[in-house]
Design a protein around this motif. Structure first.
Motif, short mmCIF file in Angstrom:
data_model
loop_
_atom_site.label_atom_id
_atom_site.label_comp_id
_atom_site.label_asym_id
_atom_site.label_seq_id
_atom_site.Cartn_x
_atom_site.Cartn_y
_atom_site.Cartn_z
N THR A 1 -9.24 4.69 -14.07
CA THR A 1 -8.09 4.37 -14.93
C THR A 1 -6.94 5.34 -14.67
N MET A 2 -7.30 6.60 -14.59
CA MET A 2 -6.28 7.63 -14.40
C MET A 2 -5.50 7.39 -13.09
N PHE A 3 -6.24 7.10 -12.02
CA PHE A 3 -5.55 6.88 -10.73
C PHE A 3 -4.78 5.57 -10.72
N SER A 4 -5.28 4.57 -11.44
CA SER A 4 -4.54 3.30 -11.43
C SER A 4 -3.20 3.48 -12.18
N ILE A 5 -3.20 4.34 -13.19
CA ILE A 5 -1.93 4.66 -13.87
C ILE A 5 -0.98 5.35 -12.87
N LEU B 1 -11.13 13.84 -4.08
CA LEU B 1 -10.37 12.78 -4.75
C LEU B 1 -8.91 12.80 -4.30
N MET B 2 -8.37 13.99 -4.16
CA MET B 2 -6.97 14.11 -3.74
C MET B 2 -6.78 13.57 -2.32
N SER B 3 -7.73 13.84 -1.44
CA SER B 3 -7.55 13.37 -0.06
C SER B 3 -7.73 11.85 0.00
N ALA B 4 -8.64 11.33 -0.83
CA ALA B 4 -8.80 9.87 -0.91
C ALA B 4 -7.51 9.23 -1.45
N TYR B 5 -6.95 9.88 -2.44
CA TYR B 5 -5.71 9.41 -3.07
C TYR B 5 -4.57 9.37 -2.04
N ALA B 6 -4.42 10.44 -1.29
CA ALA B 6 -3.34 10.52 -0.29
C ALA B 6 -3.52 9.45 0.78
N TRP B 7 -4.75 9.29 1.24
CA TRP B 7 -5.00 8.30 2.29
C TRP B 7 -4.70 6.89 1.79
N THR B 8 -5.10 6.60 0.58
CA THR B 8 -4.87 5.29 0.00
C THR B 8 -3.37 4.99 -0.07
N TYR B 9 -2.61 6.03 -0.36
CA TYR B 9 -1.17 5.88 -0.40
C TYR B 9 -0.57 5.50 0.94
N ARG B 10 -1.11 6.16 1.94
CA ARG B 10 -0.62 5.90 3.29
C ARG B 10 -0.82 4.42 3.63
N GLY C 1 0.25 -3.47 -2.28
CA GLY C 1 0.80 -3.23 -3.62
C GLY C 1 -0.14 -2.40 -4.47
N ALA C 2 0.31 -2.10 -5.69
CA ALA C 2 -0.46 -1.23 -6.58
C ALA C 2 -1.86 -1.78 -6.86
N ASP C 3 -1.99 -3.09 -6.94
CA ASP C 3 -3.30 -3.69 -7.24
C ASP C 3 -4.31 -3.41 -6.13
N THR C 4 -3.86 -3.63 -4.88
CA THR C 4 -4.73 -3.37 -3.74
C THR C 4 -5.14 -1.91 -3.70
N LEU C 5 -4.15 -1.05 -3.94
CA LEU C 5 -4.43 0.39 -3.92
C LEU C 5 -5.51 0.74 -4.94
N THR C 6 -5.38 0.16 -6.12
CA THR C 6 -6.34 0.46 -7.18
C THR C 6 -7.74 0.03 -6.75
N VAL C 7 -7.85 -1.13 -6.13
CA VAL C 7 -9.17 -1.61 -5.68
C VAL C 7 -9.77 -0.63 -4.65
N VAL C 8 -8.95 -0.25 -3.67
CA VAL C 8 -9.44 0.66 -2.63
C VAL C 8 -9.82 2.02 -3.23
N MET C 9 -8.99 2.50 -4.13
CA MET C 9 -9.25 3.80 -4.76
C MET C 9 -10.51 3.74 -5.62
N ASP C 10 -10.71 2.64 -6.35
CA ASP C 10 -11.91 2.50 -7.19
C ASP C 10 -13.18 2.62 -6.35
N ARG C 11 -13.16 1.98 -5.20
CA ARG C 11 -14.35 2.05 -4.33
C ARG C 11 -14.62 3.49 -3.92
N GLN C 12 -13.55 4.19 -3.60
CA GLN C 12 -13.72 5.57 -3.16
C GLN C 12 -14.18 6.47 -4.30
#
Lengths: 227, 216
Positions: A117-121, A188-197, A205-216
């Motif tokens: 939730t925190m990362f999706s925000i 988590l931070m490195s996963a977050y940065a990579w997902t952004y890239r 878009g934000a939705d796809t990012l959230t899905v990828v980040m959730d898996r990680q």
């Protein structure tokens, strides 16, 4: 590339500033608010330019032009381009973190759920300014970045929020007490940065990012679960 | 693209003996690359100019541009050559390993050892790697993809040996391992972490990232 125009201005203007006689109290107030106004205009102009053409592609001269101020007055407020970027991000993130501080205590569910939730925000917030955020990450490795600037990875408040999440998880029993919190935070931070890239390069878009980040997050969560 | 040129040159060489002109051209390229490597290390990517690089190589900027389209072309060529060498080092390291954890750890360590003596260049690479134009080119380049492919291979080998379950989400896990590997360069570059410290950190990261994939 961008650096040529920046360096000479610094030293000279700093010296000018010092050489002036101490102003009267009233004038100090005026000057102070003028300085504040300049600062804000520079921040807004820089934010738009970094977001449109990236960090390296933006010069101080362009920022000054867009802000409608002189290159010299940019340098009386900021020591370098890196510092401007740092300030732009700081101003933006202050709002985000206030929001998160409000929301986090009310979140229910597992530690992984709360992190998701925190990362999706985060993603929906940053989605408005994708390139700006990438510039922020790139600047972590910038040659000219001053020690005082806050590059990505040193954003203490985000790290604190994750840490609180993990501490709560230890209490609630779904985080192994023996786990090194800083290591989990860095993963988590490195996963977050990579997902952004992914977002910027693939146009996700934000939705796809959230899905990828959730898996990680769930994958990392399996690593901090009690054995 | 421009950086394929050496391969083509090598292919031609099989057919006919390189002319003196080709040799001279190769020497020029090598000289420019060596000078560029040094200046990128000393001045960073933005700080190093083509003019400085040409001067350091003892030639005109024109001669540099005859061989490379621009600064990013030069930098990319250096990076790609290094990544190929790094891939070799990692492969050799993994060959000596026992088990999937050990193989991954040996690969990480080989990487840190490889860049230990050229951290300023690594720093420039990270800076460039996040730019919108150069970033995707470096990251999607064949040598870079090969590094991730190696991680995939090691994970698949772990699945085959029964160390990891069938549902190991190998691709995502390999990517995350790669990002974790890269993220430690920040400690190496800015905090002067020793190889031992990097290795200890990597061991923990690998353990965490593999935990969900282990059998039993």
């Amino acid at each position: 590339m961008a650096t040529e125009t920046e360096i000479p201005a610094e030293a000279g203007l700093g010296a000018l500033e010092v050489a002036q006689p101490p102003p009267l109290v009233v004038e100090t107030g005026v000057r102070q608010s003028q300085k504040e106004a300049t600062r804000n205009r520079v921040i807004v102009a820089a934010r738009d330019l970094f977001d449109a053409q990236g960090y390296q592609g933006t010069t101080i001269r362009e920022i000054a032009k867009q802000a409608g101020v002189s290159v010299g007055s940019v340098f009386t407020t900021f020591a370098s381009k890196g510092e401007i970027l740092s300030q732009v991000m700081q101003d933006r993130l202050d709002g985000l973190y206030e929001e998160l501080d409000r929301v986090m205590p009310h979140l229910r569910g597992s530690t992984a759920d709360r992190l998701c939730t925190m990362f999706s925000i985060h993603f929906s917030f940053e989605a408005q300014r994708m390139k700006l955020f990438l510039a922020h990450i790139a600047a972590a490795y910038d040659w000219t970045l001053p020690a005082a600037a806050t590059p990505f990875g040193k954003t203490q408040r985000l790290q604190d929020i994750i840490r609180e999440c993990l501490v709560k998880g230890v209490v609630e029993g779904d985080v192994d007490p023996a786990v090194d919190h800083q290591e989990i935070i860095d993963l988590l931070m490195s996963a977050y940065a990579w997902t952004y890239r992914l977002a910027v390069w693939d146009g996700a878009g934000a939705d796809t990012l959230t899905v990828v980040m959730d898996r990680q997050i769930n994958l990392i969560a399996a690593g901090f679960a009690p054995r | 693209m421009k950086h394929i040129a050496p391969l083509q040159a090598a292919g031609e060489a099989v057919v006919k003996v390189p002319t003196r002109r080709t040799l001279a051209k190769q020497q020029t390229r090598a000289k420019v690359l060596a000078a560029a490597r040094r200046l990128f290390s000393e001045e960073g990517y933005e700080g190093a100019t083509i003019r400085d690089i040409a001067a350091a190589a003892g030639m005109s900027t024109g001669a540099v541009f005859a061989n490379f389209t621009d600064k990013s072309d030069l930098f990319r060529e250096i990076m790609l050559a290094d990544m190929v060498a790094l891939g070799e080092a990692m492969r050799e390291a993994a060959d000596r390993a026992k088990g999937v954890d050990d193989a991954l750890l040996k690969m990480f360590s080989a990487g840190y050892a490889f860049y230990k003596s050229q951290l300023p260049l690594a720093r420039a690479a990270f800076s460039v790697g996040w730019t919108p134009e150069e970033g995707p080119q470096l990251r999607n380049s064949e040598p870079s993809q090969q590094l991730i492919e190696q991680l995939v291979d090691q994970l698949n080998a772990g699945v085959e040996r029964g160390e990891l379950g069938q549902e190991a989400e190998v691709k995502l896990r390999a990517q995350m391992l790669f990002e974790a590997y890269l993220s430690n360069y920040k400690q190496a570059i800015f905090e002067g972490w020793s190889l031992d410290a990097l290795q200890a950190r990597s061991r923990d990261q690998i353990r965490v990232l593999l935990a969900g994939a282990r059998r039993g």
